[in-house]
Scaffold this motif. Structure first.
Motif, short mmCIF file in Angstrom:
data_model
loop_
_atom_site.label_atom_id
_atom_site.label_comp_id
_atom_site.label_asym_id
_atom_site.label_seq_id
_atom_site.Cartn_x
_atom_site.Cartn_y
_atom_site.Cartn_z
N MET A 1 0.85 -1.17 0.00
CA MET A 1 0.00 0.00 0.00
C MET A 1 0.90 1.23 0.00
SD MET A 1 -2.86 1.28 2.76
CE MET A 1 -3.93 -0.10 2.54
N THR A 2 0.56 2.15 -0.88
CA THR A 2 1.37 3.36 -0.98
C THR A 2 1.06 4.31 0.18
OG1 THR A 2 -0.27 4.46 -2.35
CG2 THR A 2 1.42 3.19 -3.49
N LEU A 3 1.94 5.27 0.35
CA LEU A 3 1.77 6.25 1.42
C LEU A 3 0.48 7.03 1.24
CD1 LEU A 3 2.82 7.89 3.85
CD2 LEU A 3 4.00 9.35 2.19
N SER A 4 0.16 7.38 0.01
CA SER A 4 -1.05 8.17 -0.23
C SER A 4 -2.31 7.40 0.13
CB SER A 4 -1.10 8.62 -1.69
OG SER A 4 -1.15 7.50 -2.55
N LEU A 5 -2.35 6.11 -0.17
CA LEU A 5 -3.53 5.31 0.20
C LEU A 5 -3.62 5.12 1.71
CD1 LEU A 5 -3.70 2.59 -2.57
CD2 LEU A 5 -5.19 4.55 -2.23
N ALA A 6 -2.49 4.99 2.37
CA ALA A 6 -2.50 4.89 3.83
C ALA A 6 -3.02 6.19 4.45
CB ALA A 6 -1.10 4.57 4.35
N LEU A 7 -2.61 7.32 3.91
CA LEU A 7 -3.10 8.61 4.41
C LEU A 7 -4.59 8.79 4.11
CD1 LEU A 7 -0.12 10.96 3.47
CD2 LEU A 7 -0.79 10.17 5.75
N GLN A 48 0.00 9.24 -7.36
CA GLN A 48 0.75 8.01 -7.07
C GLN A 48 0.10 6.76 -7.63
OE1 GLN A 48 1.67 7.45 -2.92
NE2 GLN A 48 3.69 8.34 -3.24
N ASN A 49 -1.23 6.72 -7.71
CA ASN A 49 -1.91 5.47 -8.04
C ASN A 49 -2.73 5.49 -9.32
OD1 ASN A 49 -1.25 3.98 -5.51
ND2 ASN A 49 -2.28 5.74 -4.63
N GLY A 50 -2.83 6.64 -9.95
CA GLY A 50 -3.56 6.71 -11.20
C GLY A 50 -4.97 7.24 -11.03
N PRO A 51 -5.60 7.55 -12.17
CA PRO A 51 -6.92 8.20 -12.11
C PRO A 51 -8.04 7.30 -11.61
CG PRO A 51 -6.28 7.79 -14.38
CD PRO A 51 -5.10 7.46 -13.54
#
Length: 81
Positions: A1-7, A48-51
């Motif tokens: 899981m990327t940082l942005s999804l964790a946030l 970070q993860n796309g549209p």
């Protein structure tokens, strides 16, 4: 899981906890703070993860903050008439 999804997950948990606490202004002040934090976070998630993932996070945020979205839709409808 990327940082942005964790946030984004942390934002959703905080939003739900804030919704359970009593408020004198019907949670509008908290909604403004959540929107101010959520918009740049949504951009970070999309970067970070796309549209498609960004769109899913947008829908999740709109489900949490549904009343500001409803009032925005009503305001736009009045402006377009």
């Amino acid at each position: 899981m990327t940082l942005s999804l964790a946030l984004a997950c942390l934002w959703a948990v905080v939003a739900n906890v804030l919704a359970t606490l009593p408020s004198r202004d019907n949670h509008w002040r908290r909604a403004y703070v959540l929107i101010a934090i959520g918009v740049p976070l949504l951009g970070f998630v999309t970067y970070q993860n796309g549209p498609w993932i960004g769109l899913l996070v947008l829908v999740a945020g709109m489900s949490v903050l549904r009343w500001p979205v409803i009032y925005l839709g009503r305001w736009l409808r009045r402006r377009l008439e």
